[in-house]
Write an enzyme that holds these catalytic residues in place. Structure first.
Site, mmCIF file in Angstrom:
data_model
loop_
_atom_site.group_PDB
_atom_site.id
_atom_site.type_symbol
_atom_site.label_atom_id
_atom_site.label_comp_id
_atom_site.label_asym_id
_atom_site.label_seq_id
_atom_site.Cartn_x
_atom_site.Cartn_y
_atom_site.Cartn_z
ATOM 1 N N ASP A 163 0.795 -1.331 -0.094
ATOM 2 C CA ASP A 163 -0.076 -0.167 0.037
ATOM 3 C C ASP A 163 0.897 1.158 0.060
ATOM 4 O O ASP A 163 2.031 1.177 -0.066
ATOM 5 C CB ASP A 163 -1.082 -0.066 1.123
ATOM 6 C CG ASP A 163 -2.106 0.636 0.870
ATOM 7 O OD1 ASP A 163 -2.325 1.578 0.155
ATOM 8 O OD2 ASP A 163 -3.457 0.165 1.813
ATOM 9 N N ASP A 224 -10.503 2.262 -2.651
ATOM 10 C CA ASP A 224 -10.958 0.771 -1.939
ATOM 11 C C ASP A 224 -12.485 0.660 -2.556
ATOM 12 O O ASP A 224 -13.272 1.495 -2.237
ATOM 13 C CB ASP A 224 -10.826 0.526 -0.428
ATOM 14 C CG ASP A 224 -9.435 0.423 -0.110
ATOM 15 O OD1 ASP A 224 -8.539 0.349 -0.796
ATOM 16 O OD2 ASP A 224 -9.273 0.334 1.254
#
Length: 422
Positions: A163, A224
């Site tokens: 990430d 997301d």
């Protein structure tokens, strides 16, 4: 400069070039889009194992998901990764600056889970971020890339999701490239999932996808996904609006990732689930389920186990499909993906939220090569739909927020040919 010095510099120069070349070689992974399950979609950062032991991130949860991948037939059709997302580690590194899992939730360490999933013929994925901390505040890999890569390799991890929370954007390209090199240097084949382009896009910088594809096996482009239909629509439109850049960089070993499959949660009905599954297959996307495998109802499991749609996603040519037309008047989009063996996947997507739609179309409208006749097979009904010349019109019935998906194979017309798709 004497002869010995010149020879030494020549050797060092050749060695440097060779090492750079080794770092840029593909790791041999993700020849087709990865398939599996990951924890973030349902379990997020649930760590209260006292009050919610069945749903907290701990060793038992990941072993249970591995068991279900086997028992419910997911592994049989290609799902193989069990991925641990954020919140698995302790709040601080150990005295050697190494990451280690929360000892109460993971008493046998990450190696213990790796052994379990490997014994079941599965693979293990893990998470960290290129930043000082992960998105949920756990230790990140910034300044520790090499030691973290070695640690993951020692634990026999098979996939790393990297990430980019809390990372200065100017550090992102070099950081992701460095982690690629450190992973390769371990000698273990670790599939590398990057969030590199998403964090560049947050600063209005256009990512260089062709460069990203040299270092990452898959990469995220958007926020997301949520367990909602609107979230899927947003991602699909974002891909369509940027499809030329995305498609050029995609191929065996390196794929765009529109994020998890939310099929089997609470946000989609069956028709919407078929739409996500079909669109993800057209996009040559990783198929990583974010559901609770223990609670997936049979009708949604059937979607996830559809081997004919999975075959499109896993087609070895690895080309990402594109939106060919957007009919705003009828609310229907047409998507096309070129497959191996001179076949094509075709998907008609009904964006209308209410009622079925009878849509008139032709293979010419989908830009298939002319002067051919094609056999169309309905991939969700799993049956023959009809033979059509490219110029011939036919009609498809599209469910609300649903799709009709075909595989088109070039064929010769039978003697008793007629329009059987009307």
């Amino acid at each position: 400069m004497n002869t010995i010095t010149l020879q030494l510099l020549t050797v060092l120069s050749i060695t440097s070039l060779l090492s750079q070349r080794v770092y840029c070689l593909e790791n041999g992974l993700a020849r087709t889009p990865p398939m599996g399950w990951l924890s973030w979609g349902t379990f997020r950062c649930k760590i209260d194992c006292v009050n919610d032991p069945k749903n907290c991130l701990r060793e038992e949860l990941f072993k249970e998901m591995a068991d279900i991948l086997i028992s419910d037939g997911y592994h049989d059709v290609g799902y193989e990764y069990v991925n641990i997302d954020d919140c698995w580690m302790s709040r601080k590194r150990d005295q050697h600056q190494r990451l280690f899992p929360d000892p109460e939730r993971f008493p046998n360490g990450i190696q213990g889970i790796a052994n379990y999933v490997h014994d079941h013929g599965l693979k293990l994925g893990i998470y960290n971020t290129f930043g000082k901390t992960t998105c949920m505040g756990y230790p990140g890999s910034q300044d520790f890339l090499e030691i973290d890569a070695k640690t993951f390799a020692e634990w026999e991890v098979d996939m790393l999701k990297m990430d980019g929370c809390f990372t200065p954007v100017e550090l992102i390209p070099d950081g992701y490239m460095d982690m690629h090199r450190y992973l390769n240097a371990t000698g273990r084949h670790i599939l590398y999932s990057c969030s590199w382009p998403f964090y560049e896009k947050l600063t209005q910088k256009m990512p260089d996808y062709n460069n990203i594809a040299k270092y990452c096996n898959m990469w995220r482009n958007s926020m997301d996904i949520e367990d909602s239909w609107n979230s899927i629509l947003w991602i699909v439109d974002d891909f369509a609006n940027n499809q030329d850049a995305h498609a050029e960089a995609a191929g065996p070993g390196h794929f765009n990732d529109p994020d998890m499959l939310v099929i089997g949660g609470s946000g989609l009905n069956v028709e919407q689930s078929e739409a996500q599954f079909g669109l993800w297959a057209i996009l040559a996307a990783p198929l990583l389920m974010g559901n609770d495998l223990r609670k997936v109802k049979p009708e949604f499991r059937d979607v996830l186990l559809n081997v004919e749609v999975i075959a499109v996603d896993q087609d070895p040519l690895g080309k990402m499909g594109k939106r060919i037309f957007k009919d705003s008047w009828h609310g229907v989009d047409g998507w096309l993906r070129e497959l191996s063996n001179q076949e094509f996947a075709i998907l008609y997507f009904n964006r209308n939220p209410r009622g079925k739609k009878l849509f008139k179309t032709s293979l010419k409208m989908m830009s298939l090569p002319s002067n051919h006749t094609y056999d169309l097979r309905d991939l969700f009904l799993k049956k023959h739909f009809g033979h059509f010349k490219v110029e011939e019109e036919f009609k498809v019935t599209l469910p609300a927020n649903g799709v009709k998906m075909f595989k088109a194979s070039s064929c010769s017309l039978p003697n008793n040919y007629k329009h059987d798709g009307l």
